[in-house]
Design an enzyme around this catalytic site. Structure first.
Site, PDB file in Angstrom:
ATOM      1  N   SER A  26       0.808  -1.219   0.000  1.00 50.08           N
ATOM      2  CA  SER A  26       0.000   0.000   0.000  1.00 50.08           C
ATOM      3  C   SER A  26       0.847   1.277   0.000  1.00 50.08           C
ATOM      4  CB  SER A  26      -0.959   0.000   1.192  1.00 50.08           C
ATOM      5  OG  SER A  26      -1.923  -1.013   1.006  1.00 50.08           O
ATOM      6  N   LYS A  75      -8.663  -5.804  11.226  1.00 51.93           N
ATOM      7  CA  LYS A  75      -9.883  -5.381  10.527  1.00 51.93           C
ATOM      8  C   LYS A  75     -11.155  -5.608  11.354  1.00 51.93           C
ATOM      9  CE  LYS A  75      -8.729  -5.841   5.629  1.00 51.93           C
ATOM     10  NZ  LYS A  75      -9.134  -6.529   4.400  1.00 51.93           N
ATOM     11  N   ASP A 111     -13.526  -2.614   0.565  1.00 48.92           N
ATOM     12  CA  ASP A 111     -13.219  -3.851  -0.173  1.00 48.92           C
ATOM     13  C   ASP A 111     -14.334  -4.217  -1.163  1.00 48.92           C
ATOM     14  OD1 ASP A 111     -10.681  -4.445   0.761  1.00 48.92           O
ATOM     15  OD2 ASP A 111     -11.408  -5.670   2.428  1.00 48.92           O
ATOM     16  N   GLY A 134     -15.911 -19.312  -0.106  1.00 50.14           N
ATOM     17  CA  GLY A 134     -15.352 -18.724   1.108  1.00 50.14           C
ATOM     18  C   GLY A 134     -16.394 -17.911   1.856  1.00 50.14           C
ATOM     19  N   GLY A 137     -13.585 -12.584   5.762  1.00 48.78           N
ATOM     20  CA  GLY A 137     -13.812 -11.145   5.673  1.00 48.78           C
ATOM     21  C   GLY A 137     -13.974 -10.639   4.250  1.00 48.78           C
ATOM     22  N   ALA A 138     -13.071 -11.038   3.346  1.00 48.19           N
ATOM     23  CA  ALA A 138     -13.149 -10.558   1.959  1.00 48.19           C
ATOM     24  C   ALA A 138     -14.390 -11.124   1.279  1.00 48.19           C
ATOM     25  CB  ALA A 138     -11.881 -10.965   1.204  1.00 48.19           C
ATOM     26  N   ARG A 158     -15.874 -24.136   3.328  1.00 44.66           N
ATOM     27  CA  ARG A 158     -15.564 -25.452   3.924  1.00 44.66           C
ATOM     28  C   ARG A 158     -16.283 -25.612   5.262  1.00 44.66           C
ATOM     29  NH1 ARG A 158      -9.139 -24.900   5.443  1.00 44.66           N
ATOM     30  NH2 ARG A 158      -9.340 -23.060   6.767  1.00 44.66           N
TER      31      ARG A 158
HETATM   32  P1  NDP Z   1     -10.072 -14.575   6.177  1.00 46.25           P
HETATM   33  O1  NDP Z   1      -9.056 -15.238   7.042  1.00 46.25           O
HETATM   34  O2  NDP Z   1     -11.065 -13.650   6.776  1.00 46.25           O
HETATM   35  O3  NDP Z   1     -10.928 -15.712   5.402  1.00 46.25           O
HETATM   36  C1  NDP Z   1     -10.285 -16.745   4.747  1.00 46.25           C
HETATM   37  C2  NDP Z   1     -11.337 -17.699   4.193  1.00 46.25           C
HETATM   38  O4  NDP Z   1     -10.650 -18.701   3.455  1.00 46.25           O
HETATM   39  C3  NDP Z   1     -12.156 -18.425   5.253  1.00 46.25           C
HETATM   40  O5  NDP Z   1     -13.480 -18.597   4.766  1.00 46.25           O
HETATM   41  C4  NDP Z   1     -11.437 -19.771   5.339  1.00 46.25           C
HETATM   42  O6  NDP Z   1     -12.241 -20.825   5.779  1.00 46.25           O
HETATM   43  C5  NDP Z   1     -11.095 -19.977   3.885  1.00 46.25           C
HETATM   44  N1  NDP Z   1     -10.030 -20.932   3.635  1.00 46.25           N
HETATM   45  C6  NDP Z   1      -8.717 -20.812   3.927  1.00 46.25           C
HETATM   46  N2  NDP Z   1      -8.055 -21.914   3.501  1.00 46.25           N
HETATM   47  C7  NDP Z   1      -8.987 -22.732   2.926  1.00 46.25           C
HETATM   48  C8  NDP Z   1      -8.936 -24.012   2.318  1.00 46.25           C
HETATM   49  N3  NDP Z   1      -7.787 -24.678   2.197  1.00 46.25           N
HETATM   50  N4  NDP Z   1     -10.078 -24.545   1.851  1.00 46.25           N
HETATM   51  C9  NDP Z   1     -11.244 -23.888   1.957  1.00 46.25           C
HETATM   52  N5  NDP Z   1     -11.368 -22.675   2.523  1.00 46.25           N
HETATM   53  C10 NDP Z   1     -10.242 -22.115   3.019  1.00 46.25           C
HETATM   54  O7  NDP Z   1      -9.230 -13.861   5.028  1.00 46.25           O
HETATM   55  P2  NDP Z   1      -9.695 -12.717   4.026  1.00 46.25           P
HETATM   56  O8  NDP Z   1     -11.125 -12.912   3.748  1.00 46.25           O
HETATM   57  O9  NDP Z   1      -9.232 -11.407   4.528  1.00 46.25           O
HETATM   58  O10 NDP Z   1      -8.814 -13.042   2.724  1.00 46.25           O
HETATM   59  C11 NDP Z   1      -9.142 -14.125   1.864  1.00 46.25           C
HETATM   60  C12 NDP Z   1      -8.292 -14.004   0.601  1.00 46.25           C
HETATM   61  O11 NDP Z   1      -8.653 -12.826  -0.105  1.00 46.25           O
HETATM   62  C13 NDP Z   1      -6.804 -13.904   0.877  1.00 46.25           C
HETATM   63  O12 NDP Z   1      -6.107 -14.659  -0.088  1.00 46.25           O
HETATM   64  C14 NDP Z   1      -6.485 -12.436   0.689  1.00 46.25           C
HETATM   65  O13 NDP Z   1      -5.186 -12.225   0.199  1.00 46.25           O
HETATM   66  C15 NDP Z   1      -7.490 -12.052  -0.382  1.00 46.25           C
HETATM   67  N6  NDP Z   1      -7.849 -10.649  -0.316  1.00 46.25           N
HETATM   68  C16 NDP Z   1      -7.672  -9.910  -1.454  1.00 46.25           C
HETATM   69  C17 NDP Z   1      -8.004  -8.590  -1.472  1.00 46.25           C
HETATM   70  C18 NDP Z   1      -7.796  -7.815  -2.726  1.00 46.25           C
HETATM   71  O14 NDP Z   1      -7.892  -6.580  -2.670  1.00 46.25           O
HETATM   72  N7  NDP Z   1      -7.585  -8.460  -3.850  1.00 46.25           N
HETATM   73  C19 NDP Z   1      -8.559  -7.905  -0.281  1.00 46.25           C
HETATM   74  C20 NDP Z   1      -8.722  -8.781   0.858  1.00 46.25           C
HETATM   75  C21 NDP Z   1      -8.367 -10.105   0.824  1.00 46.25           C
HETATM   76  P3  NDP Z   1     -12.489 -21.077   7.379  1.00 46.25           P
HETATM   77  O15 NDP Z   1     -13.483 -20.033   7.789  1.00 46.25           O
HETATM   78  O16 NDP Z   1     -13.035 -22.453   7.403  1.00 46.25           O
HETATM   79  O17 NDP Z   1     -11.163 -20.938   8.043  1.00 46.25           O
END
Ligand code: NDP
Length: 303
Positions: A26, A75, A111, A134, A137-138, A158
């Site tokens: 950023s 966040k 976002d 998923g 948060g995102a 999941r």
């Molecule tokens: P969170 O930790 O809030 O959520 C992650 C999610 O991914 C949860 O639902 C989690 O499941 C799931 N997850 C993780 N590993 C697995 C797996 N192996 N199989 C199935 N589900 C899985 O993270 P964020 O929401 O903040 O971020 C998610 C992704 O989005 C990241 O890769 C991040 O880099 C990207 N992102 C991109 C942005 C952009 O501007 N392009 C902005 C924000 C995020 P569970 O709840 O079961 O743990």
């Protein structure tokens, strides 16, 4: 003044708070934007340990910081520590942008709007049927944005209970919304149903997985299990993961004749909207995108 190269007594300071935060791209993106706009502003990354967020926010008030971004792990933790929340941040349950106002610190979330802006710019209106992978948060940010755009939503996570909780929150805010929640234990759609107009990948699957690496192959295996093999040329695959830019999901979509939407666009536009909220100026999106691409290329992919 060019993005921090000549800091003066009048320079305004914006910052991202995270832990760790040294990897954040950023500063590169926002300082390039300040320079392009000729603003005497500078953007810095400040490491704030999880237990110190309340003090850091109090400090931001006293120091007269011009604006803040919050990243992992702050966040959600910031919600009760701010003076007010905008509706989007309250709905999503996360704050990625803080506005410093005379009434205090206001939590915002850019976002969802950033994702929509990027998608519409690259692909036109959000399709009517969206499958979202998923429920973190995102995913929540994109889910509210998609429902706001009028889409019918299938959420696959999941942890199906987490998907159901998100579906309930969506229906509570948009009573007419059509939302289905399910697990990741079977393909995302059946041949009878056909492919949705849009698949959004909002988990960390594939993050940092360089093409050809073991992590890439494991992401590829996950998508092979979840994506029916039939071509779906009318579908767009949107991956929020932005490092690498070409993910295993986008490759799986391309194999099926689908178009791709990279996570980089959302990253640029969530930052652009934050900058617009802080400064009142239109963001130089092209400059921000180029700065981000350069910063991403200059470092190993460690989110
Ligand atoms: P969170 O930790 O809030 O959520 C992650 C999610 O991914 C949860 O639902 C989690 O499941 C799931 N997850 C993780 N590993 C697995 C797996 N192996 N199989 C199935 N589900 C899985 O993270 P964020 O929401 O903040 O971020 C998610 C992704 O989005 C990241 O890769 C991040 O880099 C990207 N992102 C991109 C942005 C952009 O501007 N392009 C902005 C924000 C995020 P569970 O709840 O079961 O743990």
């Amino acid at each position: 003044m060019t993005g921090g190269s000549r800091v003066s007594g009048a320079t305004r300071v914006a910052a991202v708070l995270g832990w760790p935060v040294a990897h954040s791209r950023s500063p590169a993106m926002q300082n390039a934007a300040f320079a392009a706009l000729g603003l005497d502003w500078v953007y810095v990354a400040l490491p704030v340990a999880p237990g110190d967020l309340a003090q850091a926010l109090a400090g931001a008030r006293c120091l007269g910081l011009a604006g803040l971004n919050l990243t992992v792990p702050h966040k959600v933790a910031a919600l009760p520590l701010l003076d007010a929340l905008e509706p989007a941040a309250a709905r999503i349950g996360a704050v990625n942008t803080v506005l410093v106002t005379p009434q205090g610190l206001v939590g915002a979330n850019t976002d969802g709007a950033g994702w929509t802006r990027s998608f519409v710019q690259e692909h036109g209106p959000v399709p009517g049927s969206v499958t979202l992978i998923g429920a973190g948060g995102a995913a929540r940010a994109v889910a509210f944005a998609a429902v706001e755009a009028g889409a019918t939503l299938r959420i696959a996570a999941r942890d199906p209970q987490r998907a159901q909780a998100l579906a309930r929150d969506l229906c509570a805010t948009s009573p007419g919304a059509t939302v289905e929640a399910r697990g990741l234990d079977r393909p995302l759609w059946s041949p009878d149903e056909g492919a949705p107009g849009l698949v959004v990948q909002a988990t960390s699957i594939g993050m940092g997985a360089a093409p050809g690496s073991d992590a890439w192959r494991s992401a590829q295996a996950a998508w092979d299990a979840l994506l029916p093999p039939e071509p779906c040329p009318g579908t767009v695959f949107s991956d929020l993961v932005y490092t690498p830019r070409q993910t295993a999901l986008l490759a799986a979509g391309a194999l099926r004749g689908a178009r791709g939407h990279e996570g980089l666009g959302m990253l640029v536009h969530q930052g652009a909207i934050a900058l617009e909220r802080w400064t009142g100026r239109a963001a130089p999106v092209t400059v921000m995108r180029e700065a981000l691409i350069e910063a991403l290329g200059a470092e190993p992919p460690t989110y």
